[in-house]
Design an enzyme around this catalytic site. Structure first.
Site, short mmCIF file in Angstrom:
data_model
loop_
_atom_site.label_atom_id
_atom_site.label_comp_id
_atom_site.label_asym_id
_atom_site.label_seq_id
_atom_site.Cartn_x
_atom_site.Cartn_y
_atom_site.Cartn_z
N ASP A 146 24.36 49.87 32.81
CA ASP A 146 23.29 50.37 31.95
C ASP A 146 22.19 50.91 32.87
OD1 ASP A 146 21.97 48.14 32.90
OD2 ASP A 146 21.54 47.28 30.93
N CYS A 196 24.43 45.39 35.29
CA CYS A 196 23.25 45.53 34.43
C CYS A 196 22.11 44.80 35.15
CB CYS A 196 23.51 45.03 33.02
SG CYS A 196 23.90 43.28 32.84
N HIS A 252 41.79 31.94 41.88
CA HIS A 252 42.15 30.88 40.93
C HIS A 252 42.11 31.32 39.48
CE1 HIS A 252 41.43 27.12 43.69
NE2 HIS A 252 42.23 28.01 44.25
N ASN A 253 41.26 32.27 39.15
CA ASN A 253 41.07 32.64 37.73
C ASN A 253 41.67 34.00 37.38
OD1 ASN A 253 38.05 31.35 38.70
ND2 ASN A 253 39.29 30.23 37.21
N HIS A 313 47.71 27.79 38.97
CA HIS A 313 46.63 28.59 38.38
C HIS A 313 47.16 29.53 37.29
CE1 HIS A 313 44.08 26.88 41.36
NE2 HIS A 313 44.87 27.31 42.33
N ARG A 372 47.16 27.57 34.13
CA ARG A 372 45.79 27.36 33.62
C ARG A 372 45.22 28.65 33.03
NH1 ARG A 372 44.44 23.88 39.03
NH2 ARG A 372 45.60 22.02 38.37
C1 RB5 Z 1 18.05 45.42 30.26
O1 RB5 Z 1 16.67 45.24 30.27
C2 RB5 Z 1 18.75 44.07 30.47
O2 RB5 Z 1 18.55 43.25 29.39
C3 RB5 Z 1 20.22 44.28 30.72
O3 RB5 Z 1 20.39 45.13 31.80
C4 RB5 Z 1 21.03 43.06 31.08
O4 RB5 Z 1 20.44 42.33 32.10
C5 RB5 Z 1 21.51 42.23 29.97
O5 RB5 Z 1 22.26 41.27 30.16
#
Ligand code: RB5
Length: 146
Positions: free
Chosen positions: A11, A68, A101-102, A136, A139
């Site tokens: 984002d 993000c 492992h995952n 694994h 699991r």
């Molecule tokens: C954006 O402000 C922020 O909320 C987003 O990038 C993120 O961290 C959400 O999990």
């Protein structure tokens, strides 16, 4: 490194780090599909998490990378997709173990949490680790469907 197909997205709050990681992945020889976003203009993280996780779920990408502000919203959203195991990492050990492992297939990071240098090391730790299988496998098989 590689030739793996990587889907990447962010984002606005992860855009500069996403751009950096995309360049790193291309340098490593990965085939990168960039799902956006394309600027720091405000947008909604689930749109990009769904785009990237959808490609992984459909087998169109081997690995997803999402950025993000914290990585948290991206991971919550990506984990709604069948077959996607998304993890938020802010250090290398968890990134390596999430693969080993995952069998994690989507790496999420927070641009407000990690700098570009550490994020690159986390990415390399994730991509450099292999699922160990064995116990694994059993699991991981119990994770879904709930
Ligand atoms: C954006 O402000 C922020 O909320 C987003 O990038 C993120 O961290 C959400 O999990």
């Amino acid at each position: 490194m590689d030739g793996r197909r990587i889907a990447i997205g962010s984002d606005h709050a992860g855009f500069p780090l996403k751009e950096h990681l995309r360049a790193v992945l291309e340098e490593r020889g990965c085939e990168v599909h960039d799902a956006g976003t394309t600027s720091e203009a405000s947008c909604d993280y689930p749109d990009f998490a769904h785009a990237v996780a959808g490609r992984v779920a459909k087998g169109e990408a081997d690995v997803g990378v999402l950025v993000c502000g914290t990585g948290v919203g991206m991971s919550i959203t990506a984990n709604k997709h069948q077959g996607v195991r998304a993890v938020v990492c802010s250090e290398c050990f968890s990134a390596k173990m999430a693969r080993a492992h995952n069998d994690a297939n989507v790496l999420c990071m927070g641009q407000r949490v990690v700098g570009a240098g550490l994020a690159t090391e986390i990415l390399d730790a994730f991509l450099g680790a292999k699922f160990e299988g064995g116990r694994h496998e059993r699991r991981v098989g119990k994770i879904e469907p709930a």
